[in-house]
Design a protein around this motif. Sequence first.
Motif, PDB file in Angstrom:
ATOM      1  N   ALA A 231      -3.460  -3.596 -87.379  1.00  0.00           N
ATOM      2  CA  ALA A 231      -4.919  -3.542 -87.205  1.00  0.00           C
ATOM      3  C   ALA A 231      -5.286  -3.583 -85.723  1.00  0.00           C
ATOM      4  N   VAL A 232      -4.614  -4.446 -84.964  1.00  0.00           N
ATOM      5  CA  VAL A 232      -4.873  -4.539 -83.531  1.00  0.00           C
ATOM      6  C   VAL A 232      -4.536  -3.222 -82.850  1.00  0.00           C
ATOM      7  N   MET A 233      -3.413  -2.642 -83.215  1.00  0.00           N
ATOM      8  CA  MET A 233      -2.988  -1.381 -82.608  1.00  0.00           C
ATOM      9  C   MET A 233      -4.011  -0.274 -82.852  1.00  0.00           C
ATOM     10  N   GLU A 234      -4.495  -0.180 -84.079  1.00  0.00           N
ATOM     11  CA  GLU A 234      -5.457   0.868 -84.412  1.00  0.00           C
ATOM     12  C   GLU A 234      -6.740   0.727 -83.596  1.00  0.00           C
ATOM     13  N   VAL A 235      -7.278  -0.488 -83.545  1.00  0.00           N
ATOM     14  CA  VAL A 235      -8.529  -0.721 -82.829  1.00  0.00           C
ATOM     15  C   VAL A 235      -8.345  -0.517 -81.324  1.00  0.00           C
ATOM     16  N   ALA A 236      -7.272  -1.117 -80.783  1.00  0.00           N
ATOM     17  CA  ALA A 236      -7.066  -1.095 -79.331  1.00  0.00           C
ATOM     18  C   ALA A 236      -6.792   0.316 -78.813  1.00  0.00           C
ATOM     19  N   GLY A 240      -8.916   2.942 -76.166  1.00  0.00           N
ATOM     20  CA  GLY A 240      -8.377   3.361 -74.877  1.00  0.00           C
ATOM     21  C   GLY A 240      -7.318   2.462 -74.277  1.00  0.00           C
ATOM     22  N   ALA A 241      -6.749   1.549 -75.049  1.00  0.00           N
ATOM     23  CA  ALA A 241      -5.698   0.678 -74.528  1.00  0.00           C
ATOM     24  C   ALA A 241      -4.464   1.485 -74.138  1.00  0.00           C
ATOM     25  N   ASP A 242      -3.727   0.994 -73.154  1.00  0.00           N
ATOM     26  CA  ASP A 242      -2.506   1.671 -72.691  1.00  0.00           C
ATOM     27  C   ASP A 242      -1.283   1.296 -73.515  1.00  0.00           C
ATOM     28  N   ASP A 243      -1.223   0.054 -73.973  1.00  0.00           N
ATOM     29  CA  ASP A 243      -0.018  -0.410 -74.666  1.00  0.00           C
ATOM     30  C   ASP A 243      -0.337  -1.636 -75.501  1.00  0.00           C
ATOM     31  N   ILE A 244       0.410  -1.810 -76.587  1.00  0.00           N
ATOM     32  CA  ILE A 244       0.318  -3.006 -77.433  1.00  0.00           C
ATOM     33  C   ILE A 244       1.712  -3.580 -77.531  1.00  0.00           C
ATOM     34  N   ILE A 245       1.858  -4.867 -77.205  1.00  0.00           N
ATOM     35  CA  ILE A 245       3.175  -5.505 -77.173  1.00  0.00           C
ATOM     36  C   ILE A 245       3.183  -6.716 -78.106  1.00  0.00           C
ATOM     37  N   PRO A 246       3.871  -6.636 -79.242  1.00  0.00           N
ATOM     38  CA  PRO A 246       4.004  -7.820 -80.105  1.00  0.00           C
ATOM     39  C   PRO A 246       5.090  -8.733 -79.551  1.00  0.00           C
ATOM     40  N   ASN A 247       4.807 -10.016 -79.454  1.00  0.00           N
ATOM     41  CA  ASN A 247       5.777 -10.977 -78.951  1.00  0.00           C
ATOM     42  C   ASN A 247       6.474 -11.693 -80.097  1.00  0.00           C
ATOM     43  N   GLU A 248       7.651 -12.227 -79.812  1.00  0.00           N
ATOM     44  CA  GLU A 248       8.447 -12.870 -80.856  1.00  0.00           C
ATOM     45  C   GLU A 248       7.752 -14.079 -81.464  1.00  0.00           C
ATOM     46  N   MET A 265     -14.255  -2.049 -72.497  1.00  0.00           N
ATOM     47  CA  MET A 265     -14.380  -1.279 -73.740  1.00  0.00           C
ATOM     48  C   MET A 265     -13.364  -1.737 -74.785  1.00  0.00           C
ATOM     49  N   VAL A 266     -12.126  -1.964 -74.356  1.00  0.00           N
ATOM     50  CA  VAL A 266     -11.094  -2.416 -75.288  1.00  0.00           C
ATOM     51  C   VAL A 266     -11.386  -3.828 -75.770  1.00  0.00           C
ATOM     52  N   LYS A 267     -11.750  -4.697 -74.857  1.00  0.00           N
ATOM     53  CA  LYS A 267     -12.060  -6.089 -75.212  1.00  0.00           C
ATOM     54  C   LYS A 267     -13.204  -6.155 -76.229  1.00  0.00           C
ATOM     55  N   GLU A 268     -14.266  -5.406 -75.976  1.00  0.00           N
ATOM     56  CA  GLU A 268     -15.412  -5.421 -76.888  1.00  0.00           C
ATOM     57  C   GLU A 268     -15.058  -4.835 -78.249  1.00  0.00           C
ATOM     58  N   LYS A 272     -15.402  -6.878 -81.686  1.00  0.00           N
ATOM     59  CA  LYS A 272     -16.238  -6.329 -82.758  1.00  0.00           C
ATOM     60  C   LYS A 272     -15.467  -6.247 -84.068  1.00  0.00           C
ATOM     61  N   ALA A 273     -14.141  -6.027 -83.967  1.00  0.00           N
ATOM     62  CA  ALA A 273     -13.290  -5.947 -85.157  1.00  0.00           C
ATOM     63  C   ALA A 273     -12.858  -7.320 -85.661  1.00  0.00           C
ATOM     64  N   GLY A 274     -13.302  -8.378 -84.986  1.00  0.00           N
ATOM     65  CA  GLY A 274     -13.000  -9.732 -85.436  1.00  0.00           C
ATOM     66  C   GLY A 274     -11.835 -10.401 -84.751  1.00  0.00           C
TER      67      GLY A 274
END
Length: 324
Positions: A231-236, A240-248, A265-268, A272-274
Amino acid sequence: GSDTDAAGLHQFSFGRHNQPGDGGDRAGIVALRSGDAAAQDFPPRLIQRDQLDFAAAKVDAEAEAGGVGAKIAHYFCVGINMAGHSKWANIQHRKGRQDAKRGKVFTKLIKEITVAAKMGGGDPAMNPRLRLAIDKAKAESMPKDNIENAVKRGSGQLDGVNYEEARYEGYGIGGVAVIVDCLTDNKTRTVADVRHAFVKHGGNMGTDGCVAFQFKHCGQIILEPGASEDAVMEVALDAGADDIIPNEDGSIEVLTSPDPKAFEMVKEALEKAGFKPAVAEITMRAEGETELVGDDAVKMQKILDALDVLDDVQDVYTNAVLPE
């Protein structure tokens, strides 16, 4: 296999960041039989094989290709960044130390608001950097009058100090990288204070650019463990986000352009998505991290604290990871 075969697996280079006492740039993974651990000058950390399957595969393949019959008994971590395994704990530790110095935080935020207003005007709607500075101030519960007065000083409506931006770079314990960003009305005083803080506690001040290449200037948004990665990846990414990094540890890191408008823009979109960010800032993010423990960690914390308490220092960045 035999001891000779085992010696053939002694070291393979996987690339990592230097750590004092480990022999320079020799290896990221060290495969040792029980009697060989003394070859390292610091205590290795035993980790499970499934944590480093990529390394196991490479070692096994190179061993087979070279006709070496020995099998790996253990893996020892000698300075590899474990994909953010302590990211969340380190964030909480850092936030706790900042909260204990709330008065200092207010001073920093007032300076940032003043400079942002000076550079881009006093209207937050037209000045993304000012909007972000005001948002940070509100998050720290800064009184409205303090915020408004800082904006007025920056935009020339009130008399105030003329601050300049200055960046200094240096090395901490074991050569870890440190960047110090300042807002000052006297660069001569500031550079002397920063140099003293480094030298007094075992570090060294370097030249411009000596460590900056080890960091990436970017927007960084960190969500605490529990958020849905998909969900985070889709929204971010849509925002316009550059990268999504899941941590262990379950936390998720979202990286953006350092441009304040793009970051906002990404933060908002996430909010907005919760998704409520635990950390949201434009920062200098270390491209790789070096973990310090024991006396080295204590000494390094003293350097960071000595820099952070200086009146002219706004932010201190390092690639060192310290225990909570």
